[in-house]
Scaffold this motif. Structure first.
Motif, mmCIF file in Angstrom:
data_model
loop_
_atom_site.group_PDB
_atom_site.id
_atom_site.type_symbol
_atom_site.label_atom_id
_atom_site.label_comp_id
_atom_site.label_asym_id
_atom_site.label_seq_id
_atom_site.Cartn_x
_atom_site.Cartn_y
_atom_site.Cartn_z
ATOM 1 N N GLU A 190 79.835 100.361 92.475
ATOM 2 C CA GLU A 190 79.444 99.128 91.794
ATOM 3 C C GLU A 190 78.053 99.246 91.199
ATOM 4 N N TYR A 191 77.190 100.046 91.819
ATOM 5 C CA TYR A 191 75.923 100.363 91.158
ATOM 6 C C TYR A 191 76.206 101.067 89.834
ATOM 7 N N ALA A 192 77.154 101.998 89.846
ATOM 8 C CA ALA A 192 77.484 102.732 88.617
ATOM 9 C C ALA A 192 78.058 101.800 87.563
ATOM 10 N N ALA A 193 78.932 100.878 87.987
ATOM 11 C CA ALA A 193 79.514 99.930 87.036
ATOM 12 C C ALA A 193 78.431 99.044 86.422
ATOM 13 N N PHE A 194 77.523 98.558 87.260
ATOM 14 C CA PHE A 194 76.445 97.729 86.723
ATOM 15 C C PHE A 194 75.521 98.535 85.835
ATOM 16 N N TRP A 195 75.250 99.803 86.210
ATOM 17 C CA TRP A 195 74.322 100.609 85.403
ATOM 18 C C TRP A 195 74.899 100.876 84.021
ATOM 19 N N ASP A 196 76.212 100.998 83.920
ATOM 20 C CA ASP A 196 76.844 101.139 82.604
ATOM 21 C C ASP A 196 76.604 99.885 81.760
ATOM 22 N N ILE A 197 76.782 98.710 82.375
ATOM 23 C CA ILE A 197 76.550 97.446 81.655
ATOM 24 C C ILE A 197 75.096 97.344 81.225
ATOM 25 N N LEU A 198 74.192 97.616 82.158
ATOM 26 C CA LEU A 198 72.751 97.517 81.882
ATOM 27 C C LEU A 198 72.343 98.472 80.767
ATOM 28 N N THR A 199 72.813 99.711 80.832
ATOM 29 C CA THR A 199 72.433 100.710 79.843
ATOM 30 C C THR A 199 72.922 100.327 78.452
ATOM 31 N N GLN A 200 74.163 99.848 78.365
ATOM 32 C CA GLN A 200 74.691 99.415 77.071
ATOM 33 C C GLN A 200 73.883 98.258 76.503
ATOM 34 N N ASN A 201 73.528 97.291 77.357
ATOM 35 C CA ASN A 201 72.718 96.148 76.891
ATOM 36 C C ASN A 201 71.377 96.602 76.339
ATOM 37 N N LEU A 202 70.681 97.465 77.100
ATOM 38 C CA LEU A 202 69.355 97.893 76.678
ATOM 39 C C LEU A 202 69.402 98.744 75.417
ATOM 40 N N LEU A 203 70.405 99.600 75.299
ATOM 41 C CA LEU A 203 70.533 100.422 74.092
ATOM 42 C C LEU A 203 70.809 99.557 72.870
ATOM 43 N N VAL A 205 70.155 96.257 72.426
ATOM 44 C CA VAL A 205 69.128 95.264 72.104
ATOM 45 C C VAL A 205 67.776 95.908 71.829
ATOM 46 N N HIS A 206 67.414 96.931 72.643
ATOM 47 C CA HIS A 206 66.063 97.490 72.567
ATOM 48 C C HIS A 206 66.032 98.969 72.188
ATOM 49 N N GLY A 207 67.195 99.604 72.111
ATOM 50 C CA GLY A 207 67.228 101.021 71.768
ATOM 51 C C GLY A 207 66.652 101.925 72.839
ATOM 52 N N ARG A 208 66.711 101.507 74.086
ATOM 53 C CA ARG A 208 66.166 102.318 75.181
ATOM 54 C C ARG A 208 67.052 102.196 76.411
ATOM 55 N N ARG A 209 66.834 103.106 77.351
ATOM 56 C CA ARG A 209 67.585 103.115 78.602
ATOM 57 C C ARG A 209 66.773 102.478 79.728
ATOM 58 N N PRO A 210 67.410 102.184 80.862
ATOM 59 C CA PRO A 210 66.644 101.644 81.993
ATOM 60 C C PRO A 210 65.530 102.601 82.422
ATOM 61 N N VAL A 211 64.457 102.044 82.954
ATOM 62 C CA VAL A 211 63.346 102.862 83.444
ATOM 63 C C VAL A 211 63.827 103.824 84.519
#
Length: 326
Positions: A190-203, A205-211
């Motif tokens: 579920e961390y992996a599932a959320f990280w996929d969502i988070l990464t797509q959002n940041l890319l 909206v902001h063109g970057r990946r999570p810190v």
């Protein structure tokens, strides 16, 4: 018998000081768990530690959290802290201002001797401090430091009633209609599932990946199980939104490090459902809730700010100071 005060002195941090360092941070007025060595060292491949210790005789009185980036083009600029949102002086037992000022003078002399020409300092914001003190800020002002950055955080006092706005309440009703279920999880999947969502959002909206990478956040979770949690919203078995919180019971805060939802999660109010649930369950054990900043280089993201203010948050600044050392 003469009782002369013990000599005060400073020295750079070394691995031999780890236990003393961690003990001071754990008991400190303003040192969140991110300043424990188990957290600070996770990105040692990117940063050269430049932290310092302040001793009075054999008693550790304070530490100063700082580093330089391995890739920096300005190795003579000391930053507190380039790998964190803040850094600087951490104290215990509410020292007097005269003590703080004397320690900072010793540190400045040591930094100058080490060849640093400039200090860039992001002090620990009040929301993350059990006992805030602004002696450091006054000393910086006295030394001619410049305020070179100011961002806008959103904070809720969990010890007082707060009101969720009409728009947010509508999203919560929507989440209930769609059967959104909120729960904490430590499952790697579920961390992996959320990280996929988070990464797509940041890319998008902001063109970057999570810190943090997925591997880093999972390792930090395992090393700091009481301090890092993932809360997810599920519809059926699918993770549609989530929030990673950093929390510290000693300092009294919960901070939303990452917030994200996939398109269906946003459409069904799942992100707001997670945030509302966190505000409810965390108010029993914590005094302050930090949503994080809604600005980029001082420019306000109004939509993001509206969401946080819709939960009753008020504004608090996080500042950056620059002090010339040479």
């Amino acid at each position: 018998m003469s009782h002369l005060p013990a000599v005060t002195w400073v020295e750079p941090y070394a691995k031999a000081h780890e236990a003393a360092w961690d003990a001071l941070v754990a008991a400190s007025d303003n040192g969140p768990f991110l300043f424990q060595q188990s957290f600070l060292t996770y990105h040692q491949d990117r940063f050269q530690d430049q932290s310092w210790l302040v001793w009075q005789g054999q008693e550790l009185r304070a530490v100063f959290v700082a580093a330089t980036a391995h890739t920096t083009t300005a190795p003579d600029v000391l930053i507190a802290h380039p790998g964190l949102a803040y850094g600087g002086l951490v104290t215990v037992a509410q020292p007097k201002y005269t003590e703080v000022a004397a320690w900072l003078e010793l540190l400045r002399a040591a930094w100058q001797a080490a060849g640093f020409r400039q200090l860039i300092l992001k002090p620990v914001p009040r929301v993350f401090c059990r006992q805030p003190s602004e002696g450091l800020l006054f000393w910086l002002h006295q030394q001619g430091a410049r305020l070179t950055g100011r961002e806008l955080n959103s904070v809720i006092n969990l010890t007082r009633p707060f009101r969720i706005g009409t728009w947010r309440r509508g999203n919560l009703r929507k989440a209930r209609r769609h059967g959104v279920v909120v729960a904490a999880t430590a499952a790697d999947s579920e961390y992996a599932a959320f990280w996929d969502i988070l990464t797509q959002n940041l890319l998008q909206v902001h063109g970057r990946r999570p810190v943090h990478t997925l591997a880093e956040i999972c390792r930090l979770r395992d090393q700091n199980p009481d301090h890092i949690e993932l809360w997810v919203a599920r519809i059926g078995v699918e993770v549609v939104a989530g929030v990673v919180v950093f929390q510290d019971t000693h300092q009294g805060f919960v901070h939303t490090q990452y917030i994200a939802g996939n398109p269906f999660g946003k459409q069904t109010g799942a992100v707001d459902a997670v945030l509302a649930h966190l505000l409810e369950v965390k108010s029993a054990h914590f005094q302050r809730f930090s949503f994080g900043i809604s600005t980029v280089h001082g420019e306000v993201n109004q939509g993001l700010l509206n969401q946080k203010e819709g939960f009753g948050a008020t504004a608090e600044t996080t500042d950056t100071y620059t002090l010339e050392l040479q």
